[in-house]
Motif scaffolding. Sequence first.
Motif, PDB file in Angstrom:
ATOM      1  N   ARG A 114       0.841  -1.206   0.000  1.00 17.72           N
ATOM      2  CA  ARG A 114       0.000   0.000   0.000  1.00 17.72           C
ATOM      3  C   ARG A 114       0.870   1.247   0.000  1.00 17.72           C
ATOM      4  NH1 ARG A 114      -0.710   4.988   2.502  1.00 17.72           N
ATOM      5  NH2 ARG A 114      -2.882   5.454   2.908  1.00 17.72           N
ATOM      6  N   GLU A 115       1.869   1.295   0.884  1.00 13.68           N
ATOM      7  CA  GLU A 115       2.710   2.481   1.002  1.00 13.68           C
ATOM      8  C   GLU A 115       3.454   2.768  -0.295  1.00 13.68           C
ATOM      9  OE1 GLU A 115       2.429   4.488   3.365  1.00 13.68           O
ATOM     10  OE2 GLU A 115       1.576   3.323   4.986  1.00 13.68           O
ATOM     11  N   LEU A 116       4.062   1.746  -0.872  1.00 13.50           N
ATOM     12  CA  LEU A 116       4.806   1.941  -2.124  1.00 13.50           C
ATOM     13  C   LEU A 116       3.862   2.269  -3.281  1.00 13.50           C
ATOM     14  CD1 LEU A 116       7.409  -0.938  -1.708  1.00 13.50           C
ATOM     15  CD2 LEU A 116       7.779   1.518  -1.361  1.00 13.50           C
ATOM     16  N   GLY A 117       2.704   1.629  -3.285  1.00 20.32           N
ATOM     17  CA  GLY A 117       1.723   1.894  -4.332  1.00 20.32           C
ATOM     18  C   GLY A 117       1.210   3.323  -4.300  1.00 20.32           C
ATOM     19  N   ILE A 118       0.905   3.819  -3.119  1.00 19.41           N
ATOM     20  CA  ILE A 118       0.394   5.193  -2.998  1.00 19.41           C
ATOM     21  C   ILE A 118       1.494   6.201  -3.308  1.00 19.41           C
ATOM     22  CG2 ILE A 118      -0.598   6.893  -1.405  1.00 19.41           C
ATOM     23  CD1 ILE A 118      -2.518   4.632  -2.456  1.00 19.41           C
ATOM     24  N   ALA A 133      -2.000  14.622   2.327  1.00 22.02           N
ATOM     25  CA  ALA A 133      -2.268  13.620   3.370  1.00 22.02           C
ATOM     26  C   ALA A 133      -3.633  13.910   3.980  1.00 22.02           C
ATOM     27  CB  ALA A 133      -1.188  13.673   4.437  1.00 22.02           C
ATOM     28  N   SER A 134      -4.456  12.906   4.027  1.00 25.61           N
ATOM     29  CA  SER A 134      -5.801  13.063   4.578  1.00 25.61           C
ATOM     30  C   SER A 134      -5.771  12.800   6.080  1.00 25.61           C
ATOM     31  CB  SER A 134      -6.754  12.063   3.912  1.00 25.61           C
ATOM     32  OG  SER A 134      -6.367  10.741   4.245  1.00 25.61           O
ATOM     33  N   ALA A 176      -7.977   0.996   3.800  1.00 26.46           N
ATOM     34  CA  ALA A 176      -9.098   1.896   3.501  1.00 26.46           C
ATOM     35  C   ALA A 176      -8.608   3.224   2.931  1.00 26.46           C
ATOM     36  CB  ALA A 176      -9.927   2.129   4.758  1.00 26.46           C
ATOM     37  N   THR A 177      -7.572   3.795   3.541  1.00 23.32           N
ATOM     38  CA  THR A 177      -7.066   5.076   3.040  1.00 23.32           C
ATOM     39  C   THR A 177      -6.376   4.899   1.692  1.00 23.32           C
ATOM     40  OG1 THR A 177      -5.031   4.822   4.350  1.00 23.32           O
ATOM     41  CG2 THR A 177      -6.805   6.137   5.321  1.00 23.32           C
ATOM     42  N   GLY A 178      -5.838   3.714   1.450  1.00 29.09           N
ATOM     43  CA  GLY A 178      -5.257   3.440   0.136  1.00 29.09           C
ATOM     44  C   GLY A 178      -6.291   3.563  -0.956  1.00 29.09           C
ATOM     45  N   PHE A 179      -7.483   3.012  -0.732  1.00 29.47           N
ATOM     46  CA  PHE A 179      -8.565   3.137  -1.718  1.00 29.47           C
ATOM     47  C   PHE A 179      -8.978   4.595  -1.895  1.00 29.47           C
ATOM     48  CE2 PHE A 179      -9.356  -1.454  -0.755  1.00 29.47           C
ATOM     49  CZ  PHE A 179      -9.151  -1.914  -2.042  1.00 29.47           C
ATOM     50  N   ASP A 180      -9.015   5.341  -0.792  1.00 33.50           N
ATOM     51  CA  ASP A 180      -9.370   6.763  -0.851  1.00 33.50           C
ATOM     52  C   ASP A 180      -8.376   7.531  -1.723  1.00 33.50           C
ATOM     53  OD1 ASP A 180     -10.806   9.170  -0.080  1.00 33.50           O
ATOM     54  OD2 ASP A 180      -9.062   9.631   1.165  1.00 33.50           O
ATOM     55  N   TYR A 181      -7.081   7.248  -1.555  1.00 27.25           N
ATOM     56  CA  TYR A 181      -6.060   7.924  -2.359  1.00 27.25           C
ATOM     57  C   TYR A 181      -6.173   7.556  -3.837  1.00 27.25           C
ATOM     58  CZ  TYR A 181      -3.611   9.696   1.768  1.00 27.25           C
ATOM     59  OH  TYR A 181      -3.284  10.358   2.915  1.00 27.25           O
TER      60      TYR A 181
END
Length: 193
Positions: A114-118, A133-134, A176-181
Amino acid sequence: MTGATDSAVSPVPVFNAANGLTLLRLVLVPVFVALVAVSTMSHPGWRITACLVFVVASFTDLVDGWIARRFGLVTSVGKVADPIADKALTGAALVLLSLHDVLPWWVTVVILARELGITALRFWVIRHGVIAASRGGKIKTALQVLAIVWYLWPMPAALVPVGPWIMGAAVLVTVATGFDYIVQALRLRRPVA
């Protein structure tokens, strides 16, 4: 005489307090890794020392962002170096915890993916806008840091079971925040009609 020189904005120096703290965080990563390696996650004194270094490094993330915004010290270098330093610190901690069989590998893989993807997604849309950043992203970071600290610190046996619950919450918020980004990135990339 009021000319262009009076209204000209001086560029932000690359070498400033905010970027200095980001650099400190990057320097602390190998120190942290060495301390965890020495501790073998079995020597309480070394674990405490590693945990304190991790806390100090994590705190610089909070402070460098505040300094950059408060004093107008945001730089292109800082925008790139800050997330790299964050991912290096968190990634090192998660990998080390998994290597020492303290944290399941699937947790480390999910969070790092997730971190690398975002991070890649942010670079993909950078010409169209910035994905800030949300609040969820900040909660995610706080939960990850708290969970890592919980695993690093030699907790009394009665408190050890709390760690997986904190990490579980961190994983849920991370995903969840990954999908939001992703949604934000797609909106930024959408062609203007």
